[in-house]
Design a protein around this motif. Sequence first.
Motif, PDB file in Angstrom:
ATOM      1  N   PHE A 349       0.859  -1.181   0.000  1.00  0.00           N
ATOM      2  CA  PHE A 349       0.000   0.000   0.000  1.00  0.00           C
ATOM      3  C   PHE A 349       0.889   1.223   0.000  1.00  0.00           C
ATOM      4  CE2 PHE A 349       0.505  -1.159   4.463  1.00  0.00           C
ATOM      5  CZ  PHE A 349       0.782   0.037   5.104  1.00  0.00           C
ATOM      6  N   VAL A 350       0.283   2.398  -0.207  1.00  0.00           N
ATOM      7  CA  VAL A 350       1.030   3.644  -0.312  1.00  0.00           C
ATOM      8  C   VAL A 350       0.430   4.663   0.645  1.00  0.00           C
ATOM      9  CG1 VAL A 350       1.797   5.516  -1.841  1.00  0.00           C
ATOM     10  CG2 VAL A 350       1.571   3.177  -2.735  1.00  0.00           C
ATOM     11  N   VAL A 351       1.301   5.413   1.304  1.00  0.00           N
ATOM     12  CA  VAL A 351       0.867   6.496   2.181  1.00  0.00           C
ATOM     13  C   VAL A 351       1.025   7.801   1.406  1.00  0.00           C
ATOM     14  CG1 VAL A 351       1.179   7.666   4.387  1.00  0.00           C
ATOM     15  CG2 VAL A 351       1.651   5.205   4.185  1.00  0.00           C
ATOM     16  N   ALA A 352      -0.090   8.455   1.095  1.00  0.00           N
ATOM     17  CA  ALA A 352      -0.073   9.700   0.324  1.00  0.00           C
ATOM     18  C   ALA A 352      -0.255  10.874   1.271  1.00  0.00           C
ATOM     19  CB  ALA A 352      -1.184   9.693  -0.718  1.00  0.00           C
ATOM     20  N   ASN A 353       0.559  11.904   1.120  1.00  0.00           N
ATOM     21  CA  ASN A 353       0.408  13.081   1.969  1.00  0.00           C
ATOM     22  C   ASN A 353       0.844  14.345   1.243  1.00  0.00           C
ATOM     23  OD1 ASN A 353       3.204  11.749   2.737  1.00  0.00           O
ATOM     24  ND2 ASN A 353       3.409  13.938   3.145  1.00  0.00           N
ATOM     25  N   ASP A 354       0.402  15.475   1.772  1.00  0.00           N
ATOM     26  CA  ASP A 354       0.809  16.775   1.246  1.00  0.00           C
ATOM     27  C   ASP A 354       2.210  17.082   1.754  1.00  0.00           C
ATOM     28  OD1 ASP A 354       1.158  19.746   1.136  1.00  0.00           O
ATOM     29  OD2 ASP A 354      -0.881  19.653   0.338  1.00  0.00           O
ATOM     30  N   ALA A 355       3.095  17.510   0.867  1.00  0.00           N
ATOM     31  CA  ALA A 355       4.478  17.782   1.255  1.00  0.00           C
ATOM     32  C   ALA A 355       4.591  18.892   2.290  1.00  0.00           C
ATOM     33  CB  ALA A 355       5.301  18.147   0.012  1.00  0.00           C
ATOM     34  N   THR A 361       4.799  18.315  13.447  1.00  0.00           N
ATOM     35  CA  THR A 361       4.464  17.209  14.333  1.00  0.00           C
ATOM     36  C   THR A 361       3.107  16.599  13.982  1.00  0.00           C
ATOM     37  OG1 THR A 361       3.514  18.748  15.940  1.00  0.00           O
ATOM     38  CG2 THR A 361       5.823  18.124  16.239  1.00  0.00           C
ATOM     39  N   GLU A 362       2.209  17.408  13.422  1.00  0.00           N
ATOM     40  CA  GLU A 362       0.889  16.930  13.021  1.00  0.00           C
ATOM     41  C   GLU A 362       0.883  16.638  11.527  1.00  0.00           C
ATOM     42  OE1 GLU A 362      -1.856  16.515  15.256  1.00  0.00           O
ATOM     43  OE2 GLU A 362      -0.145  16.712  16.623  1.00  0.00           O
ATOM     44  N   THR A 363      -0.017  15.764  11.110  1.00  0.00           N
ATOM     45  CA  THR A 363      -0.043  15.388   9.705  1.00  0.00           C
ATOM     46  C   THR A 363      -1.452  14.973   9.298  1.00  0.00           C
ATOM     47  OG1 THR A 363       1.059  14.022   8.019  1.00  0.00           O
ATOM     48  CG2 THR A 363       0.452  12.935  10.076  1.00  0.00           C
ATOM     49  N   ARG A 364      -1.632  14.850   8.026  1.00  0.00           N
ATOM     50  CA  ARG A 364      -2.839  14.267   7.451  1.00  0.00           C
ATOM     51  C   ARG A 364      -2.391  13.459   6.256  1.00  0.00           C
ATOM     52  NH1 ARG A 364      -6.310  15.174   3.255  1.00  0.00           N
ATOM     53  NH2 ARG A 364      -8.512  14.530   3.587  1.00  0.00           N
ATOM     54  N   ALA A 365      -2.750  12.209   6.214  1.00  0.00           N
ATOM     55  CA  ALA A 365      -2.299  11.329   5.142  1.00  0.00           C
ATOM     56  C   ALA A 365      -3.423  10.382   4.743  1.00  0.00           C
ATOM     57  CB  ALA A 365      -1.060  10.540   5.571  1.00  0.00           C
ATOM     58  N   ILE A 366      -3.281   9.793   3.563  1.00  0.00           N
ATOM     59  CA  ILE A 366      -4.266   8.853   3.051  1.00  0.00           C
ATOM     60  C   ILE A 366      -3.544   7.543   2.736  1.00  0.00           C
ATOM     61  CG2 ILE A 366      -6.004   8.388   1.290  1.00  0.00           C
ATOM     62  CD1 ILE A 366      -6.182  11.417   0.818  1.00  0.00           C
ATOM     63  N   LEU A 367      -3.978   6.464   3.381  1.00  0.00           N
ATOM     64  CA  LEU A 367      -3.435   5.149   3.072  1.00  0.00           C
ATOM     65  C   LEU A 367      -4.198   4.590   1.876  1.00  0.00           C
ATOM     66  CD1 LEU A 367      -2.347   5.679   5.925  1.00  0.00           C
ATOM     67  CD2 LEU A 367      -2.733   3.262   6.453  1.00  0.00           C
ATOM     68  N   VAL A 368      -3.465   4.316   0.804  1.00  0.00           N
ATOM     69  CA  VAL A 368      -4.074   3.879  -0.445  1.00  0.00           C
ATOM     70  C   VAL A 368      -3.692   2.428  -0.705  1.00  0.00           C
ATOM     71  CG1 VAL A 368      -4.294   4.321  -2.922  1.00  0.00           C
ATOM     72  CG2 VAL A 368      -3.923   6.229  -1.335  1.00  0.00           C
ATOM     73  N   ASP A 369      -4.683   1.545  -0.638  1.00  0.00           N
ATOM     74  CA  ASP A 369      -4.474   0.110  -0.866  1.00  0.00           C
ATOM     75  C   ASP A 369      -5.416  -0.313  -1.982  1.00  0.00           C
ATOM     76  OD1 ASP A 369      -4.084  -2.589  -0.796  1.00  0.00           O
ATOM     77  OD2 ASP A 369      -4.525  -2.849   1.323  1.00  0.00           O
ATOM     78  N   GLY A 370      -4.879  -0.303  -3.213  1.00  0.00           N
ATOM     79  CA  GLY A 370      -5.737  -0.582  -4.357  1.00  0.00           C
ATOM     80  C   GLY A 370      -6.806   0.481  -4.483  1.00  0.00           C
ATOM     81  N   GLN A 371      -8.050   0.078  -4.464  1.00  0.00           N
ATOM     82  CA  GLN A 371      -9.154   1.030  -4.550  1.00  0.00           C
ATOM     83  C   GLN A 371      -9.617   1.507  -3.174  1.00  0.00           C
ATOM     84  OE1 GLN A 371     -10.229   2.310  -7.528  1.00  0.00           O
ATOM     85  NE2 GLN A 371      -8.440   1.154  -8.231  1.00  0.00           N
ATOM     86  N   GLU A 372      -9.069   0.915  -2.125  1.00  0.00           N
ATOM     87  CA  GLU A 372      -9.447   1.286  -0.769  1.00  0.00           C
ATOM     88  C   GLU A 372      -8.580   2.441  -0.269  1.00  0.00           C
ATOM     89  OE1 GLU A 372     -11.967  -0.045   0.975  1.00  0.00           O
ATOM     90  OE2 GLU A 372     -12.450  -1.300  -0.781  1.00  0.00           O
ATOM     91  N   THR A 373      -9.195   3.394   0.407  1.00  0.00           N
ATOM     92  CA  THR A 373      -8.451   4.513   0.986  1.00  0.00           C
ATOM     93  C   THR A 373      -8.886   4.724   2.433  1.00  0.00           C
ATOM     94  OG1 THR A 373     -10.037   6.194   0.271  1.00  0.00           O
ATOM     95  CG2 THR A 373      -8.228   5.672  -1.247  1.00  0.00           C
ATOM     96  N   THR A 374      -7.909   5.104   3.272  1.00  0.00           N
ATOM     97  CA  THR A 374      -8.169   5.408   4.681  1.00  0.00           C
ATOM     98  C   THR A 374      -7.457   6.705   5.023  1.00  0.00           C
ATOM     99  OG1 THR A 374      -8.252   3.049   5.226  1.00  0.00           O
ATOM    100  CG2 THR A 374      -7.981   4.601   7.060  1.00  0.00           C
TER     101      THR A 374
END
Length: 396
Positions: A349-355, A361-374
């Motif tokens: 899977f891939v962790v997508a985030n804004d650079a 210290t804080e973040t927001r990211a999207i875990l992308v596993d195929g068509q599933e996102t978290t």
Amino acid sequence: MLEGVNVAVGVTGSIAAVKTVELVHELRRQGASVRAVTTDSARGIVHPWAIGFATGEPVVTEITGQVEHVSLCGREGWADVFLIAPATANTVGKVAAAVDDTPVTTCATTAIGAGVPVVVAPAMHEPMYDHPGVLSSIERVEEWGVSFVSPRIEEGKAKIAGEEAICTAVARAAGDRPLGGTRVVVTAGATGEAIDPIRVLTNRSSGRTGREVARACHVHGAEVVLVHGPVGPRPFGRDDGSGEAPYADVRRVESAEEMTETTVDACEGATALVSAAAIGDYTVDTRPEKIRSGGELVLELEPTPKLVDTVREEYPELPIVGFKAETEGGDEAMVAAARELGERVGLAFVVANDAGVMGETETRAILVDGQETTTVTGSKGELAAAVADALAGELD
């Protein structure tokens, strides 16, 4: 890291007991509930009132008809973990021999017999720590499943480990360890391409996310190798004060080439790779002498090989978690870029985030596993926990 965990802390008569109040505060900041037990010797160094103020609970200073050791550390007891911090040479020897003549050693024997995890943070003078009997006692109780947090050897003393190291050990002891028996390689930080002996070509990564992922994988039970670039904040400092990261075998690198070569080597026999480092996309021929300032300068940049491509070629079956940072286009663009990377390299899977979260210290990211996102929002520690959970799910 310790949300919902009940920690009983045993305090013994080392001068390091003066650090107990702040240690308790840190355990509670990490989410734990804490109760304390002291020896008579500890009470001569730190007053039970101070410890009681830190825990918010009465302190056990003697074992009475209320059988405090059983209610705390018995099979149906309150504690999820029994932590002895600091532990003197005397206490370590007594625990190994099942000698129960203080509230702390009585709780330790009860916990070990009841199967409650026990964590010990020794603190004493270095010659005492090097005594064959002390080392033999440590080895013996480790065979029973007791975890030791290695002290910092400084100024002729085996000083108690730092708060983060102790909290990490407690979290590992208390958890389910879904990554137990695995060996996970994690890359972290930026890389630096030397322009001349003084200047480097690098990026804004602090390495915080990668270090938190390494810590989370360790807490989840994995043996962790952390390959870390030297640019930006080091992983060698606040974690335990000793100059190393206590949750991982740290391998220092500088350039993208070094990062790739070291990671490929570390992945031999590994269960998975989490590629969180911000590896430089370009390198440059290094000038042997300092470039004089004041004039125009043109640098010819050459692209660096992609680490995940190189590792995938070397290890076709290795589960790899990738990271993909973008600067524009919002969630849709991040997810699309992550999917393209995952499909091209065959990532778990891939962790997508804004650079823009680099160095924060804080973040927001999207875990992308195929068509599933978290979507994960919060601290980088919380993101790391989500990554470790997802990796455990992939390896299950």
